[in-house]
Write a protein that holds these residues in place. Sequence first.
Motif, PDB file in Angstrom:
ATOM      1  N   LEU A 260      28.419  44.948  36.741  1.00 11.79           N
ATOM      2  CA  LEU A 260      29.316  45.518  35.872  1.00 11.79           C
ATOM      3  C   LEU A 260      29.021  46.880  35.667  1.00 11.79           C
ATOM      4  O   LEU A 260      29.433  47.569  34.790  1.00 11.79           O
ATOM      5  N   GLY A 261      28.615  47.692  36.879  1.00  6.26           N
ATOM      6  CA  GLY A 261      28.322  49.249  36.710  1.00  6.26           C
ATOM      7  C   GLY A 261      29.563  49.869  36.619  1.00  6.26           C
ATOM      8  O   GLY A 261      29.316  51.076  36.155  1.00  6.26           O
ATOM      9  N   LEU A 262      30.562  49.393  37.094  1.00  7.77           N
ATOM     10  CA  LEU A 262      31.854  50.116  36.738  1.00  7.77           C
ATOM     11  C   LEU A 262      32.651  49.716  35.863  1.00  7.77           C
ATOM     12  O   LEU A 262      33.855  50.435  35.588  1.00  7.77           O
ATOM     13  N   ALA A 263      32.401  48.436  35.002  1.00  4.51           N
ATOM     14  CA  ALA A 263      33.128  47.995  34.039  1.00  4.51           C
ATOM     15  C   ALA A 263      33.243  48.949  32.743  1.00  4.51           C
ATOM     16  O   ALA A 263      32.364  49.634  32.590  1.00  4.51           O
ATOM     17  N   ASP A 264      34.577  48.950  32.070  1.00  6.18           N
ATOM     18  CA  ASP A 264      34.538  49.836  31.248  1.00  6.18           C
ATOM     19  C   ASP A 264      35.578  49.129  29.975  1.00  6.18           C
ATOM     20  O   ASP A 264      36.110  48.083  30.387  1.00  6.18           O
ATOM     21  N   TYR A 265      35.598  49.646  28.665  1.00 10.44           N
ATOM     22  CA  TYR A 265      36.497  49.291  27.802  1.00 10.44           C
ATOM     23  C   TYR A 265      37.963  50.060  28.089  1.00 10.44           C
ATOM     24  O   TYR A 265      38.018  51.013  28.069  1.00 10.44           O
ATOM     25  N   TYR A 266      39.091  49.361  27.957  1.00 15.64           N
ATOM     26  CA  TYR A 266      40.265  49.869  28.244  1.00 15.64           C
ATOM     27  C   TYR A 266      40.576  50.794  27.236  1.00 15.64           C
ATOM     28  O   TYR A 266      40.506  50.569  26.182  1.00 15.64           O
ATOM     29  N   ARG A 267      41.187  51.941  27.625  1.00 18.64           N
ATOM     30  CA  ARG A 267      41.794  53.103  26.864  1.00 18.64           C
ATOM     31  C   ARG A 267      42.967  53.739  26.931  1.00 18.64           C
ATOM     32  O   ARG A 267      43.214  53.626  28.140  1.00 18.64           O
ATOM     33  N   ARG A 268      43.954  53.606  26.076  1.00 22.76           N
ATOM     34  CA  ARG A 268      45.388  54.134  26.363  1.00 22.76           C
ATOM     35  C   ARG A 268      45.175  55.643  26.869  1.00 22.76           C
ATOM     36  O   ARG A 268      46.049  56.002  27.662  1.00 22.76           O
ATOM     37  N   ASP A 269      44.152  56.390  26.325  1.00 18.39           N
ATOM     38  CA  ASP A 269      44.165  57.796  26.796  1.00 18.39           C
ATOM     39  C   ASP A 269      43.788  57.918  28.425  1.00 18.39           C
ATOM     40  O   ASP A 269      43.774  58.946  28.819  1.00 18.39           O
ATOM     41  N   LEU A 289      45.696  57.113  43.029  1.00 18.14           N
ATOM     42  CA  LEU A 289      46.969  58.226  42.816  1.00 18.14           C
ATOM     43  C   LEU A 289      46.942  58.797  41.445  1.00 18.14           C
ATOM     44  O   LEU A 289      47.511  59.583  41.076  1.00 18.14           O
ATOM     45  N   ASP A 290      45.684  58.564  40.702  1.00 16.05           N
ATOM     46  CA  ASP A 290      45.334  59.158  39.478  1.00 16.05           C
ATOM     47  C   ASP A 290      46.408  58.883  38.457  1.00 16.05           C
ATOM     48  O   ASP A 290      46.570  59.727  37.590  1.00 16.05           O
ATOM     49  N   TYR A 291      47.116  57.924  38.547  1.00 15.41           N
ATOM     50  CA  TYR A 291      47.863  57.267  37.537  1.00 15.41           C
ATOM     51  C   TYR A 291      47.340  56.697  36.322  1.00 15.41           C
ATOM     52  O   TYR A 291      46.290  56.095  36.679  1.00 15.41           O
ATOM     53  N   PRO A 292      47.903  56.528  35.093  1.00 14.01           N
ATOM     54  CA  PRO A 292      47.568  55.539  34.174  1.00 14.01           C
ATOM     55  C   PRO A 292      47.447  54.221  34.622  1.00 14.01           C
ATOM     56  O   PRO A 292      48.001  53.733  35.418  1.00 14.01           O
ATOM     57  N   TYR A 293      46.177  53.336  34.323  1.00 13.36           N
ATOM     58  CA  TYR A 293      45.957  52.179  34.701  1.00 13.36           C
ATOM     59  C   TYR A 293      45.638  51.288  33.510  1.00 13.36           C
ATOM     60  O   TYR A 293      45.157  51.866  32.460  1.00 13.36           O
ATOM     61  N   PHE A 295      44.692  46.754  32.720  1.00 11.76           N
ATOM     62  CA  PHE A 295      43.672  45.368  33.021  1.00 11.76           C
ATOM     63  C   PHE A 295      44.305  45.097  34.416  1.00 11.76           C
ATOM     64  O   PHE A 295      43.783  44.309  35.360  1.00 11.76           O
ATOM     65  N   LYS A 296      45.478  45.475  34.948  1.00 13.83           N
ATOM     66  CA  LYS A 296      46.101  44.948  36.321  1.00 13.83           C
ATOM     67  C   LYS A 296      45.501  45.280  37.570  1.00 13.83           C
ATOM     68  O   LYS A 296      45.684  44.976  38.573  1.00 13.83           O
ATOM     69  N   VAL A 297      44.392  46.237  37.387  1.00 13.56           N
ATOM     70  CA  VAL A 297      43.776  46.769  38.492  1.00 13.56           C
ATOM     71  C   VAL A 297      42.885  45.628  38.892  1.00 13.56           C
ATOM     72  O   VAL A 297      42.629  45.700  40.114  1.00 13.56           O
ATOM     73  N   ASP A 298      42.362  44.934  38.084  1.00 15.76           N
ATOM     74  CA  ASP A 298      41.594  43.691  38.532  1.00 15.76           C
ATOM     75  C   ASP A 298      42.464  42.912  39.273  1.00 15.76           C
ATOM     76  O   ASP A 298      41.780  41.979  39.953  1.00 15.76           O
ATOM     77  N   ILE A 299      43.536  42.374  38.482  1.00 18.94           N
ATOM     78  CA  ILE A 299      44.560  41.366  39.525  1.00 18.94           C
ATOM     79  C   ILE A 299      44.726  42.046  40.950  1.00 18.94           C
ATOM     80  O   ILE A 299      44.710  41.311  41.852  1.00 18.94           O
ATOM     81  N   TYR A 300      45.081  43.255  41.065  1.00 18.67           N
ATOM     82  CA  TYR A 300      45.118  43.994  42.614  1.00 18.67           C
ATOM     83  C   TYR A 300      43.798  43.630  43.360  1.00 18.67           C
ATOM     84  O   TYR A 300      43.645  43.007  44.478  1.00 18.67           O
ATOM     85  N   SER A 301      42.627  43.917  42.759  1.00 19.88           N
ATOM     86  CA  SER A 301      41.439  43.491  43.611  1.00 19.88           C
ATOM     87  C   SER A 301      41.224  42.032  43.891  1.00 19.88           C
ATOM     88  O   SER A 301      40.552  41.721  44.981  1.00 19.88           O
ATOM     89  N   LEU A 302      41.637  41.410  42.869  1.00 20.04           N
ATOM     90  CA  LEU A 302      41.572  39.693  43.089  1.00 20.04           C
ATOM     91  C   LEU A 302      42.273  39.419  44.369  1.00 20.04           C
ATOM     92  O   LEU A 302      41.991  38.611  44.930  1.00 20.04           O
ATOM     93  N   GLY A 303      43.532  40.067  44.362  1.00 21.37           N
ATOM     94  CA  GLY A 303      44.513  39.635  45.576  1.00 21.37           C
ATOM     95  C   GLY A 303      43.965  40.034  46.825  1.00 21.37           C
ATOM     96  O   GLY A 303      44.062  39.319  47.827  1.00 21.37           O
ATOM     97  N   ALA A 304      43.297  41.415  46.779  1.00 19.43           N
ATOM     98  CA  ALA A 304      42.748  41.686  48.197  1.00 19.43           C
ATOM     99  C   ALA A 304      41.579  40.773  48.539  1.00 19.43           C
ATOM    100  O   ALA A 304      41.065  40.355  49.673  1.00 19.43           O
ATOM    101  N   LEU A 305      40.818  40.322  47.379  1.00 19.58           N
ATOM    102  CA  LEU A 305      39.632  39.432  47.647  1.00 19.58           C
ATOM    103  C   LEU A 305      40.285  37.892  48.341  1.00 19.58           C
ATOM    104  O   LEU A 305      39.516  37.447  49.149  1.00 19.58           O
ATOM    105  N   LEU A 306      41.533  37.732  47.733  1.00 18.77           N
ATOM    106  CA  LEU A 306      41.669  36.177  48.111  1.00 18.77           C
ATOM    107  C   LEU A 306      42.205  36.299  49.591  1.00 18.77           C
ATOM    108  O   LEU A 306      41.999  35.592  50.559  1.00 18.77           O
ATOM    109  N   TYR A 307      42.848  37.400  50.022  1.00 16.71           N
ATOM    110  CA  TYR A 307      43.110  37.896  51.405  1.00 16.71           C
ATOM    111  C   TYR A 307      41.809  37.784  52.277  1.00 16.71           C
ATOM    112  O   TYR A 307      41.916  37.018  53.285  1.00 16.71           O
TER     113      TYR A 307
END
Length: 468
Positions: A260-269, A289-293, A295-307
């Motif tokens: 969990l070295g890159l885990a963090d608490y979600y922040r609106r800012d 792309l440096d856009y705001p993000y 919890f759904k970033v984990d869903i994307y990674s999980l999809g890549a993992l499934l593939y």
Amino acid sequence: MYKSFFDNQDQGFWSPRKIINNCLPIIEGRFYVPTKSVDQYDLISLKLQGKCLIMKDGSTEIYADIENACLIRMEQQGICLIKNQIEFQLYGSNVDDFFINLKQYCLQSDFQSKYHLLSVIGQGNFAKVIKARNKHNLAENAVKVFDKSSFSLLSDRSALVKEIHILRQLSHSNIIQLHEVFETKTQIYLVFDYLSGGDLTNFINTQQLITEEQAKLIMMELLNALLYMHSKGIFHRDIKPQNLLLRKKGQITDLVIADLGLADYYRRDGKYMFTRCGTPGYVAPEILLDYPYDFKVDIYSLGALLYVMLTGKPLFKGATEQETVQLNTDNNLDFSNTSLSKPCIDLLNNMLNKNPLFRYSISQCKTHEWFQLDTQPIFIRLRHSMKSKLQFNLDLNSEDSSPSSPKKSQKLFKIKTNLLSPRLSGSSTSSFERQCQKSRITCKTEPSEQKSTFNKLKLSKQRQSQKY
């Protein structure tokens, strides 16, 4: 006494500011506390709620955040807490319960008296992972050992403090469990369960590909683990095969999320210690792309993992790391060369949607039709002798075998043969075909296909992280 890695000299020990831990139970008792006078003690009431120690002083209460305080068990039923180079001692007959709960948040200093280090099982830029044995109950543990001298940058120190803090908040069967933290003059020790099965990358490299039916069990466990993590306001941000550990060798449906070295608490800012981070090929495009993000970033990674689990190859693979990052950012998906079922491809498209607004949530993933359909292939193995074996892999995902197929009286299976002894192929295959004819199954044989090998991405990382 050495200066602790976790000390902040701008803070004291006690504070009038209350620490909110409403969801945690309170342990309380009356203890003897030394006064300023020599050999004098006051009997006071103390409460412990999570990492908050509460002392009643007259008509008011004062509070101490005991997280990362040094915890020392003393003779004569005593406990000593040291934080920011300030000591607080307490004595009483019921210190045992306090000590057990304090261990969850505090640092201990007597690692060598409790654990025996055995062998190195992992190596990183900042830490070694060593197999250890508990001297008291002989249980095996994995210990992450940090050399304090390697933390020259304040950001590295803050990252470790945050990782430990997040680990202490999590208690789930599919998330790595932190049991104790020790600090000595030169090192920091994090004690975890020892998981003997290796990581998912090793399994994919050495075993046959994971079936869709196995993947369903794995994905449901990981989705539930992420749901729990997200409910705590935490996202992982680095879901990948290397960070998924098997509890025991070969038990592919018992995975544990680790690192969990890159885990963090979600922040609106969007202000994080590492904002642009992750592993190329698994990173959500909005991060790149440096856009705001969220919890759904984990869903994307999980999809890549499934593939990766189902195909044995990464979702995006460029000639260079930068090319992989660009392919990951563009997110042009192509499943035409896979043998995945249509429901599985539909789920992947929704989990890997470039626009997080249209990307599936955890609940949408869990209720997707892919989890409801039986897509399990059948494996039939015929043993002819101790030295030879004929293996058939029957693919039930062909169009003619689907429930909606007009050919209801006939099922078509593709059989992949792996002949270790070619001399037996004639008689064995004909015998098998006779069995198929009796069952009204039409068979097509295909040459053996060698499983593609998963290519582990080589990354240059700063403290288990990739920055772009």
